[in-house]
Design a protein around this motif. Structure first.
Motif, PDB file in Angstrom:
ATOM      1  N   MET A 106       0.849  -1.193   0.000  1.00  0.00           N
ATOM      2  CA  MET A 106       0.000   0.000   0.000  1.00  0.00           C
ATOM      3  C   MET A 106       0.888   1.247   0.000  1.00  0.00           C
ATOM      4  SD  MET A 106      -3.022   1.047   2.652  1.00  0.00           S
ATOM      5  CE  MET A 106      -3.960   2.549   2.412  1.00  0.00           C
ATOM      6  N   MET A 107       0.553   2.203  -0.836  1.00  0.00           N
ATOM      7  CA  MET A 107       1.377   3.399  -0.950  1.00  0.00           C
ATOM      8  C   MET A 107       1.175   4.343   0.231  1.00  0.00           C
ATOM      9  SD  MET A 107       1.661   5.980  -4.173  1.00  0.00           S
ATOM     10  CE  MET A 107       2.255   4.628  -5.191  1.00  0.00           C
ATOM     11  N   ASP A 108       2.280   4.876   0.737  1.00  0.00           N
ATOM     12  CA  ASP A 108       2.245   5.793   1.878  1.00  0.00           C
ATOM     13  C   ASP A 108       2.668   7.187   1.427  1.00  0.00           C
ATOM     14  OD1 ASP A 108       2.268   7.043   4.300  1.00  0.00           O
ATOM     15  OD2 ASP A 108       4.041   6.000   5.079  1.00  0.00           O
ATOM     16  N   LEU A 109       1.707   8.120   1.410  1.00  0.00           N
ATOM     17  CA  LEU A 109       1.985   9.495   1.014  1.00  0.00           C
ATOM     18  C   LEU A 109       2.070  10.445   2.195  1.00  0.00           C
ATOM     19  CD1 LEU A 109      -0.291   9.975  -2.149  1.00  0.00           C
ATOM     20  CD2 LEU A 109       2.141   9.408  -2.065  1.00  0.00           C
ATOM     21  N   THR A 110       1.955   9.931   3.414  1.00  0.00           N
ATOM     22  CA  THR A 110       1.970  10.804   4.584  1.00  0.00           C
ATOM     23  C   THR A 110       3.321  11.494   4.711  1.00  0.00           C
ATOM     24  OG1 THR A 110       2.660   8.978   6.022  1.00  0.00           O
ATOM     25  CG2 THR A 110       0.294   9.425   5.835  1.00  0.00           C
ATOM     26  N   THR A 111       3.285  12.687   5.261  1.00  0.00           N
ATOM     27  CA  THR A 111       4.512  13.459   5.436  1.00  0.00           C
ATOM     28  C   THR A 111       4.418  14.289   6.704  1.00  0.00           C
ATOM     29  OG1 THR A 111       6.058  14.957   4.307  1.00  0.00           O
ATOM     30  CG2 THR A 111       3.715  15.497   4.155  1.00  0.00           C
ATOM     31  N   GLN A 112       5.551  14.650   7.241  1.00  0.00           N
ATOM     32  CA  GLN A 112       5.620  15.513   8.417  1.00  0.00           C
ATOM     33  C   GLN A 112       6.020  16.913   7.983  1.00  0.00           C
ATOM     34  OE1 GLN A 112       5.282  14.823  11.869  1.00  0.00           O
ATOM     35  NE2 GLN A 112       4.492  12.773  11.398  1.00  0.00           N
ATOM     36  N   TYR A 113       5.276  17.898   8.480  1.00  0.00           N
ATOM     37  CA  TYR A 113       5.630  19.288   8.209  1.00  0.00           C
ATOM     38  C   TYR A 113       5.392  20.099   9.471  1.00  0.00           C
ATOM     39  CZ  TYR A 113       5.681  23.984   6.207  1.00  0.00           C
ATOM     40  OH  TYR A 113       5.977  25.296   5.951  1.00  0.00           O
ATOM     41  N   LEU A 114       6.438  20.712   9.976  1.00  0.00           N
ATOM     42  CA  LEU A 114       6.376  21.503  11.211  1.00  0.00           C
ATOM     43  C   LEU A 114       5.849  20.670  12.380  1.00  0.00           C
ATOM     44  CD1 LEU A 114       4.862  24.826   9.772  1.00  0.00           C
ATOM     45  CD2 LEU A 114       7.269  24.239  10.079  1.00  0.00           C
ATOM     46  N   GLY A 115       6.162  19.375  12.355  1.00  0.00           N
ATOM     47  CA  GLY A 115       5.693  18.496  13.417  1.00  0.00           C
ATOM     48  C   GLY A 115       4.261  18.025  13.238  1.00  0.00           C
ATOM     49  N   LEU A 116       3.620  18.455  12.148  1.00  0.00           N
ATOM     50  CA  LEU A 116       2.245  18.057  11.867  1.00  0.00           C
ATOM     51  C   LEU A 116       2.255  16.899  10.880  1.00  0.00           C
ATOM     52  CD1 LEU A 116       0.935  21.677  11.167  1.00  0.00           C
ATOM     53  CD2 LEU A 116       0.703  20.413  13.335  1.00  0.00           C
ATOM     54  N   GLU A 117       1.445  15.879  11.127  1.00  0.00           N
ATOM     55  CA  GLU A 117       1.366  14.763  10.189  1.00  0.00           C
ATOM     56  C   GLU A 117       0.287  15.061   9.162  1.00  0.00           C
ATOM     57  OE1 GLU A 117       0.455   9.991  10.077  1.00  0.00           O
ATOM     58  OE2 GLU A 117       1.754  10.805  11.651  1.00  0.00           O
TER      59      GLU A 117
END
Length: 337
Positions: free
Chosen positions: A1-12
């Motif tokens: 399964m593809m994972d596109l999640t990312t962290q930005y400024l500590g926000l998921e």
């Protein structure tokens, strides 16, 4: 399964495509439409330092007028104008309502060049529900005698003061025109910035030779403009753990991919959404997914920073070598015409 999640400024975030500050996020309806269109986070339109200054001056004038009134006056009306909804009040109201209405992070954007009232207002923005603050430090010294050191010092003072005053992350939308962009970027991180947005787009007036006036129209970015921010993101990626956001020059999913390969944590756009509609975010994300499938990637971690400059390289030599090669290729290509 593809994972596109990312962290930005500590926000998921669900994926890396973020709606940047601009006219599409001026109202609650606009914010809701951006969220419905698929944006993983939304940067609200910028509140300008000049707006806060005008309101402070208005309030001071009102206080001066009222201070001359006597307590027994039963029908006193102040002569200073009163606006029932100030820009600051409206902005804080939008932050609060947007944070409650959509399920993606709301990032407030403050645009200014002086410390002024940013510290106190930043606290109010945080209290209103903003997940983070983006400082758009738009400083173009009108005095040509102003030194570069002073400009950098002003930036660091603003970032330090605001980041110390709030308990939410602060990012800085940088200018590309420092004499040493990379060094200033790292200084901003040391001063408290949790992330850097590359880059701010400065107004470049044109000249109308018929009316003999300058034309200050602000134009949407084009894909060509993405080259400069990607260059610096690639340079910084392996030198900082701060979040890096690519901004400007996003028109298609190819541009999103390029930013990620350079090392961006998120890719911000307004121009593409203005041109194609708020729902275009889903097309950008879909194009990213298709590219990853075609290349055999299953997560953004495999993609991000693949083309970033390694720390063991001599970055200056690499850039100089690339420049020389490009010039030689251009001579060979165009010299034969």
């Amino acid at each position: 399964m593809m994972d596109l999640t990312t962290q930005y400024l500590g926000l998921e975030l669900e994926h890396p495509v973020v709606a940047s500050a601009g006219p599409l996020s001026q109202t609650l309806a606009g914010v809701e439409a951006l969220a419905a269109g698929g944006a993983s986070a939304i940067v609200l339109y910028s509140l300008f330092e000049e707006q806060l200054r005008a309101e402070v001056a208005r309030d001071e004038q009102l206080i001066d007028v009222q201070s001359n009134a006597f307590a027994e006056a039963l029908d006193y009306f102040p002569t200073a104008p009163i606006t029932t909804k100030s820009a600051a009040f409206s902005y804080l109201s939008l932050v609060e309502r947007a944070a409650k209405s959509v399920d993606v992070p709301i990032i407030a954007s403050l645009n200014g060049a002086d410390l002024g009232g940013w510290v106190e207002f930043s606290r109010e923005v945080a209290d209103a529900g903003a997940a983070a603050i983006e400082l758009n430090i738009y400083m173009v010294p009108g005095d040509v005698k102003t030194s570069g050191d002073l400009v950098v010092k002003r930036h660091l003072e603003i970032v330090s003061a605001v980041s110390d005053a709030v308990n939410i992350p602060v990012s800085v939308k940088m200018s590309p025109y420092f004499s040493a962009v990379g060094n200033v970027a790292l200084q901003l991180v040391d001063a408290g910035a949790a992330g850097l947005v590359m880059f701010n787009r400065f107004l470049n007036p044109d000249v109308d030779i018929e009316t003999l006036n300058t034309d200050a129209e602000f134009e949407l970015s084009t894909p060509q403009e993405g080259r400069l921010p990607r260059t610096w993101i690639a340079s910084l990626r392996n030198h900082t753990t701060a979040s890096l956001a690519g901004s400007s020059g996003v028109e298609s999913s190819d541009d999103v991919v390029k930013y990620l390969l350079a090392g961006a944590d998120v890719v911000m756009t307004t121009a593409a959404l203005i041109r194609h509609g708020r729902g275009y975010t889903r097309e950008l994300v879909g194009g990213l997914q298709s590219w990853m499938v075609r290349k055999g990637f299953v997560s953004l971690d495999q993609v991000r920073g693949m083309l970033a400059v390694p720390t063991v390289w001599d970055g200056e030599a690499v850039r100089r070598g690339g420049y020389v090669s490009a010039i030689q290729a251009a001579k060979a290509r165009y010299g034969a015409l």
